[in-house]
Design a protein around this motif. Structure first.
Motif, mmCIF file in Angstrom:
data_model
loop_
_atom_site.group_PDB
_atom_site.id
_atom_site.type_symbol
_atom_site.label_atom_id
_atom_site.label_comp_id
_atom_site.label_asym_id
_atom_site.label_seq_id
_atom_site.Cartn_x
_atom_site.Cartn_y
_atom_site.Cartn_z
ATOM 1 N N GLN A 26 -42.999 4.966 13.652
ATOM 2 C CA GLN A 26 -44.000 3.904 13.547
ATOM 3 C C GLN A 26 -44.288 3.260 14.897
ATOM 4 O OE1 GLN A 26 -42.480 0.857 10.970
ATOM 5 N NE2 GLN A 26 -40.760 0.358 12.305
ATOM 6 N N TRP A 83 -48.726 5.666 13.003
ATOM 7 C CA TRP A 83 -47.540 6.453 12.670
ATOM 8 C C TRP A 83 -47.688 7.906 13.116
ATOM 9 C CZ3 TRP A 83 -49.093 2.235 10.199
ATOM 10 C CH2 TRP A 83 -48.113 1.338 9.712
ATOM 11 N N ARG A 97 -50.416 3.441 7.196
ATOM 12 C CA ARG A 97 -49.062 3.698 6.691
ATOM 13 C C ARG A 97 -49.111 4.462 5.379
ATOM 14 N NH1 ARG A 97 -45.531 0.854 3.249
ATOM 15 N NH2 ARG A 97 -43.300 1.197 3.715
ATOM 16 N N THR A 103 -37.875 4.573 8.583
ATOM 17 C CA THR A 103 -38.790 4.901 9.661
ATOM 18 C C THR A 103 -38.158 4.532 10.993
ATOM 19 O OG1 THR A 103 -39.879 2.751 9.423
ATOM 20 C CG2 THR A 103 -40.866 4.607 8.250
#
Length: 299
Positions: A108, A119, A147, A190
């Protein structure tokens, strides 16, 4: 018989005064014009040498990646277990791999040169052939600013079958490892850094003694649907100056200026000598005219 006076040589009243001779008149004479041409030729040669020395001062201290845009096989650029050399960062490479669907990860807060951060979808690939067959490689497959799209692509790729791909892209050094953040809503964790050392902790099927590359590939082709290619320009060539060579370049510039100055100084010296000689001749003539002749003394 009335005595007569012998005339003595003297400069004509119409003759130019020595002070009327200018430096510019001397410089325009063929002799000094020829000397000037020689001085300018020498100065030009010194200026060329100074330019060459200055170029060497910069080229001798090139730092950072020296990237060629000629594409190479990955095994010609990097080997498993070895850090990437500075002169290989950003090198275009190709490699045949097999993807591992279960090991896709999201990175991210990535900038894709679009004004929006988003991302990366990063996969785990195994080199399929060549001397490094079986080695594990992290591959950045694509970018999205959403996202939700990143999660959807990750889930779709994880559910798909392994792919046999001939990938092309730029090889980049790994980031320092940092522990990924756990998701609060149950989604996969992430990461914010492209750290190979962290990625391999989440990869499956590595075996007992895995071989993996301490760098990653930013793929320029085979971008999954829903993603766009990751912006990966050639690295900026950075240079520093070798001050010793720069000093030599300055010396050549001084020599070039001195060659022209020497011509000026020689021409001025010639002019000053000529003026002094004419003044001395004039003064000597004036003194001779003021002295009485021998006949005048007898009379």
């Amino acid at each position: 018989m009335r005595p007569t006076h012998e005339s003595s040589p003297k400069i004509s009243d119409h003759a130019p005064h020595p002070g009327d001779l200018t430096l510019f008149q001397v410089m325009r004479r063929p002799r000094w014009i020829g000397v000037l041409v020689v001085a300018l030729a020498i100065a030009a040669a010194f200026a060329y040498l100074g330019k060459w020395q200055l170029t060497r001062a910069v080229e001798a201290r090139q730092v950072g990646p020296q990237v060629t845009e000629t594409t190479h096989q990955l095994h010609d650029v990097l080997h498993p277990g070895k850090a990437i050399a500075n002169d290989r960062v950003g090198q275009l490479v190709t490699v045949r791999v097999t993807t591992v669907p279960a090991d896709y990860t999201l990175i991210q807060d990535r900038d894709n040169n679009s004004g929006r951060r988003g991302w990366w979808v990063v996969g785990h690939a195994v080199v399929a052939d060549g001397p490094d067959a079986g080695a594990h490689l992290a591959v950045a497959r694509g970018f999205t600013a959403s996202r939700a799209v990143a999660l959807a692509v990750q889930q779709r790729l994880a559910a798909a079958s392994p792919e046999q791909l001939e990938l092309a892209g730029r090889i980049q050094p790994t980031d320092p490892p940092q522990q990924p953040e756990d998701s609060l809503d149950g989604d996969p964790p992430t990461m914010k850094d492209m750290a190979v050392a962290i990625l391999i902790n989440h990869w499956s099927g590595l075996g007992d003694s895995p071989k993996f590359f301490e760098a990653y590939l930013v793929a320029s082709d085979h971008v999954p649907d829903g993603l766009v290619p990751i912006y990966a320009p050639p690295p900026i060539q950075q240079k520093s100056i070798d001050w010793l060579n720069a000093f030599y370049a300055a010396e050549w510039a001084v020599f070039a200026g001195f060659a022209v100055y020497l011509w000026y100084r020689l021409a001025k010296d010639a002019w000053e000598r000529e003026v002094d000689d004419q003044l001395a001749l004039r003064e000597g003539s004036d003194e001779a005219s003021d002295q009485p002749t021998a006949r005048q003394k007898v009379d």
